[in-house]
Design a protein around this motif. Structure first.
Motif, PDB file in Angstrom:
ATOM      1  N   UNK A   3       0.822  -1.183   0.000  1.00 20.64           N
ATOM      2  CA  UNK A   3       0.000   0.000   0.000  1.00 20.64           C
ATOM      3  C   UNK A   3       0.871   1.253   0.000  1.00 20.64           C
ATOM      4  N   UNK A   4       0.476   2.205  -0.858  1.00 20.14           N
ATOM      5  CA  UNK A   4       1.164   3.487  -0.978  1.00 20.14           C
ATOM      6  C   UNK A   4       2.585   3.320  -1.499  1.00 20.14           C
ATOM      7  N   UNK A   5       2.936   2.105  -1.957  1.00 19.05           N
ATOM      8  CA  UNK A   5       4.306   1.868  -2.362  1.00 19.05           C
ATOM      9  C   UNK A   5       4.669   2.580  -3.639  1.00 19.05           C
ATOM     10  N   UNK A   6       5.942   2.900  -3.781  1.00 19.18           N
ATOM     11  CA  UNK A   6       6.475   3.410  -5.030  1.00 19.18           C
ATOM     12  C   UNK A   6       7.064   2.217  -5.778  1.00 19.18           C
ATOM     13  N   UNK A   7       6.598   1.987  -6.987  1.00 18.96           N
ATOM     14  CA  UNK A   7       6.970   0.787  -7.711  1.00 18.96           C
ATOM     15  C   UNK A   7       8.312   0.992  -8.398  1.00 18.96           C
ATOM     16  N   UNK A  84      -5.226  -0.009  -2.380  1.00 18.87           N
ATOM     17  CA  UNK A  84      -5.810   0.110  -1.049  1.00 18.87           C
ATOM     18  C   UNK A  84      -5.935   1.558  -0.577  1.00 18.87           C
ATOM     19  N   UNK A  85      -5.857   2.510  -1.490  1.00 10.77           N
ATOM     20  CA  UNK A  85      -6.013   3.906  -1.084  1.00 10.77           C
ATOM     21  C   UNK A  85      -7.430   4.155  -0.576  1.00 10.77           C
ATOM     22  N   UNK A  86      -7.563   4.988   0.421  1.00 14.26           N
ATOM     23  CA  UNK A  86      -8.882   5.395   0.880  1.00 14.26           C
ATOM     24  C   UNK A  86      -9.510   6.334  -0.141  1.00 14.26           C
ATOM     25  N   UNK A  87     -10.808   6.625   0.028  1.00 14.79           N
ATOM     26  CA  UNK A  87     -11.469   7.539  -0.903  1.00 14.79           C
ATOM     27  C   UNK A  87     -10.826   8.927  -0.857  1.00 14.79           C
ATOM     28  N   UNK A  88     -10.455   9.372   0.335  1.00 12.33           N
ATOM     29  CA  UNK A  88      -9.794  10.678   0.452  1.00 12.33           C
ATOM     30  C   UNK A  88      -8.448  10.676  -0.261  1.00 12.33           C
ATOM     31  N   UNK A  89      -7.716   9.583  -0.124  1.00  9.41           N
ATOM     32  CA  UNK A  89      -6.415   9.494  -0.787  1.00  9.41           C
ATOM     33  C   UNK A  89      -6.567   9.444  -2.305  1.00  9.41           C
ATOM     34  N   UNK A  90      -7.590   8.726  -2.774  1.00  7.60           N
ATOM     35  CA  UNK A  90      -7.853   8.681  -4.204  1.00  7.60           C
ATOM     36  C   UNK A  90      -8.234  10.065  -4.734  1.00  7.60           C
ATOM     37  N   UNK A  91      -9.031  10.784  -3.954  1.00  3.51           N
ATOM     38  CA  UNK A  91      -9.435  12.137  -4.360  1.00  3.51           C
ATOM     39  C   UNK A  91      -8.218  13.030  -4.507  1.00  3.51           C
TER      40      UNK A  91
END
Length: 255
Positions: A3-7, A84-91
């Protein structure tokens, strides 16, 4: 993927979809809109996505842009894993890293061109310097139309405002859904010229869903979908007649 990883290794790829699945309906009426789609879009390229009606084109765009959540698979934008981002994070990600241009211009009729360009950022609590707003509108050929409202602009000029609004945050990718669908042929060509210029001169990544072979021929690459799966992936240059013939084959195959 974390989650939140940089690929690692994503230096040349702005958007990556891996085994993405999306469904509509429930029970016996459940349909696969996307059935294990894996595709990547490289930085500084212009990709057209085509296919018959119901092939999954818009679903692919909406999932790739974080507007819809897929039923399975993984999506990465600009090195950020969306899974797995939350809705706020996606926004926040959509606001900061993604630009949108739709067939409907989605401008607020009571606001001027410059106010429409600034609106999403202001709603997010960020102030955009006036010089940046003017620069964005100048870049799309509207230097003299900053204070005009949508009713005072042609359809092509309204779409140019929408493009400027998409670019004001300097996004990693611009997703365009039938951006020329409501425009005449001359105005459509002007909008496609603008998108082509963004790629060639500014290394912008553009992913465009379209049904128009002429529009698709302006892209570097055409990804064909059929029944929710990748049915072809061709790099240009391609002629509109070649694209139309390939699309016709997919329509016949889905009947």
């Amino acid at each position: 993927m974390p989650r939140h990883g940089i690929v690692a290794g994503m230096t040349t790829q702005t958007v990556v979809l891996e085994d993405v699945r999306a469904t509509y309906g429930t029970g016996d009426r459940q349909l696969a809109a996307l059935d294990g789609v894996s595709v990547a879009f490289e930085r500084g390229t212009f990709t057209a996505v085509m296919g018959p009606s119901g092939s999954g084109k818009s679903t692919l765009l909406h999932c790739a842009a974080g507007l819809d959540r897929p039923a399975g698979g993984s999506i990465v934008i600009d090195g950020v894993v969306l899974d797995d981002l939350t809705e706020d994070e996606l926004t926040r990600l959509r606001r900061d890293r993604i630009g949108f241009v739709f067939q409907a211009f989605n401008l607020v009729s009571s606001l001027t061109a410059e106010q429409n360009v600034a609106l999403p950022s202001r709603l997010a609590g960020r102030r955009i310097p006036q010089a940046d707003i003017a620069g964005a509108l100048t870049a799309v050929g509207l230097a003299g139309r900053l204070r005009h409202r949508p009713s005072e602009l042609s359809g092509g000029e309204q779409q140019r405002v929408a493009v400027a609004r998409a670019l004001i945050s300097r996004p990693a990718v611009v997703f365009a859904d039938e951006p020329t669908g409501a425009l005449d042929s001359v105005t459509s060509r002007n909008i496609l010229d603008l998108l082509r210029e963004l790629v060639d001169e500014h290394q912008q990544t553009v992913v465009m869903v379209t049904h128009d072979p002429v529009a698709a021929a302006r892209a570097d690459r055409v990804v064909f979908l059929a029944d929710g799966r990748i049915a072809g992936d061709v790099r240009g240059p391609l002629e509109p007649e070649q694209i139309a013939a390939r699309t016709a084959q997919l329509v016949e195959g889905s009947c």
